[in-house]
Write a protein that holds these residues in place. Structure first.
Motif, PDB file in Angstrom:
ATOM      1  N   LEU A  84       0.891  -1.189  -0.095  1.00 40.95           N
ATOM      2  CA  LEU A  84       0.085  -0.032   0.034  1.00 40.95           C
ATOM      3  C   LEU A  84       0.822   1.329  -0.002  1.00 40.95           C
ATOM      4  CD1 LEU A  84      -2.717  -1.033   2.518  1.00 40.95           C
ATOM      5  CD2 LEU A  84      -2.995  -0.778   0.098  1.00 40.95           C
ATOM      6  N   PRO A  85       0.596   2.214  -0.790  1.00 37.88           N
ATOM      7  CA  PRO A  85       1.654   3.369  -0.999  1.00 37.88           C
ATOM      8  C   PRO A  85       1.456   4.598  -0.175  1.00 37.88           C
ATOM      9  CG  PRO A  85      -0.220   3.430  -2.787  1.00 37.88           C
ATOM     10  CD  PRO A  85      -0.308   2.158  -1.836  1.00 37.88           C
ATOM     11  N   TYR A  86       0.450   4.690   0.658  1.00 35.10           N
ATOM     12  CA  TYR A  86       0.065   5.589   1.623  1.00 35.10           C
ATOM     13  C   TYR A  86       0.364   5.275   2.989  1.00 35.10           C
ATOM     14  CZ  TYR A  86      -2.450   9.454   3.538  1.00 35.10           C
ATOM     15  OH  TYR A  86      -2.790  10.908   4.222  1.00 35.10           O
ATOM     16  N   ASP A  87       0.200   6.266   4.052  1.00 29.95           N
ATOM     17  CA  ASP A  87       0.417   5.842   5.524  1.00 29.95           C
ATOM     18  C   ASP A  87      -0.608   4.598   5.902  1.00 29.95           C
ATOM     19  OD1 ASP A  87       1.952   7.850   5.723  1.00 29.95           O
ATOM     20  OD2 ASP A  87       0.594   9.082   6.634  1.00 29.95           O
ATOM     21  N   HIS A 105      -4.533   1.162   4.643  1.00 30.12           N
ATOM     22  CA  HIS A 105      -4.592   2.686   4.694  1.00 30.12           C
ATOM     23  C   HIS A 105      -5.099   3.220   5.951  1.00 30.12           C
ATOM     24  CE1 HIS A 105      -3.517   2.980   0.155  1.00 30.12           C
ATOM     25  NE2 HIS A 105      -2.571   3.113   0.765  1.00 30.12           N
ATOM     26  N   ASP A 107      -6.647   5.785   6.467  1.00 28.65           N
ATOM     27  CA  ASP A 107      -7.934   6.720   5.849  1.00 28.65           C
ATOM     28  C   ASP A 107      -9.011   6.018   5.291  1.00 28.65           C
ATOM     29  OD1 ASP A 107      -6.464   6.501   3.432  1.00 28.65           O
ATOM     30  OD2 ASP A 107      -6.884   8.577   2.862  1.00 28.65           O
ATOM     31  N   SER A 108      -8.781   4.744   5.260  1.00 33.22           N
ATOM     32  CA  SER A 108      -9.745   3.404   4.464  1.00 33.22           C
ATOM     33  C   SER A 108     -11.209   3.377   5.251  1.00 33.22           C
ATOM     34  CB  SER A 108      -9.099   2.221   4.458  1.00 33.22           C
ATOM     35  OG  SER A 108      -8.098   2.272   3.772  1.00 33.22           O
TER      36      SER A 108
END
Length: 171
Positions: A84-87, A105, A107-108
């Protein structure tokens, strides 16, 4: 369910000797069987206040994304580390032959989300339990967990005490 049972292929000694792997590839190859399995997975949850569908890498992506599409809900992937490319938020868990980790993520999901978690197979329950913990770390609630296949003798349902579990096929 006989129609779906007929589409599950046994692969002996995979991934190691003594294991009989339940292969869903013939099921996903057959559009009518795939459609039937998706409808049977989502049917018990129609009318419920579910706000998102989550699925575990990799076969949970197949069934989970199709259920999300059918219900018009967002799909949230639970992935292996580094994908996964985000925090991300992560959780580690034990397998019968090692350990693993899942990530999501950050914020998912929101604290008000009610999630239907979907995967192809419930075996020992480790991945499903870790997935529930990961969803809950973001403040969301696991509304229920649905599987195409459950291997009853491995007792995975016991690890999911307190969660509603729905399985289409039992072996």
């Amino acid at each position: 369910m006989q129609r779906l049972h007929a589409k599950i292929r046994d692969i002996p000694d995979f991934p190691k000797p003594g294991i009989i792997f339940k292969d869903v590839t013939p099921l996903v190859k057959d559009p009518a069987a795939l459609r039937l399995s998706v409808h049977q997975l989502l049917h018990p949850f129609l009318g419920r206040e579910i706000t998102a569908i989550a699925g575990m890498e990799a076969r949970g992506f197949i069934f989970g994304s199709l259920v999300a599409w059918e219900l018009g809900l967002p799909f949230v992937p639970l992935r292996k580390p580094g994908k996964l490319p985000y925090d991300v938020q992560s959780v580690s868990y034990d397998l019968e032959y090692g350990s693993a980790m899942l990530e999501i993520h950050i914020d998912s999901l929101d604290s008000g989300d009610r999630v239907l978690l979907i995967d192809d197979l419930l075996a020992t329950g480790g991945t499903a339990k870790a997935s529930c913990e990961l969803i809950e770390k973001l403040g969301a609630k696991v509304e229920a967990i649905a599987f195409v296949i459950e291997l009853d003798a491995l007792g995975g349902r016991d690890k999911l005490h307190g969660y509603e579990v729905h399985s289409l096929l039992h072996y």
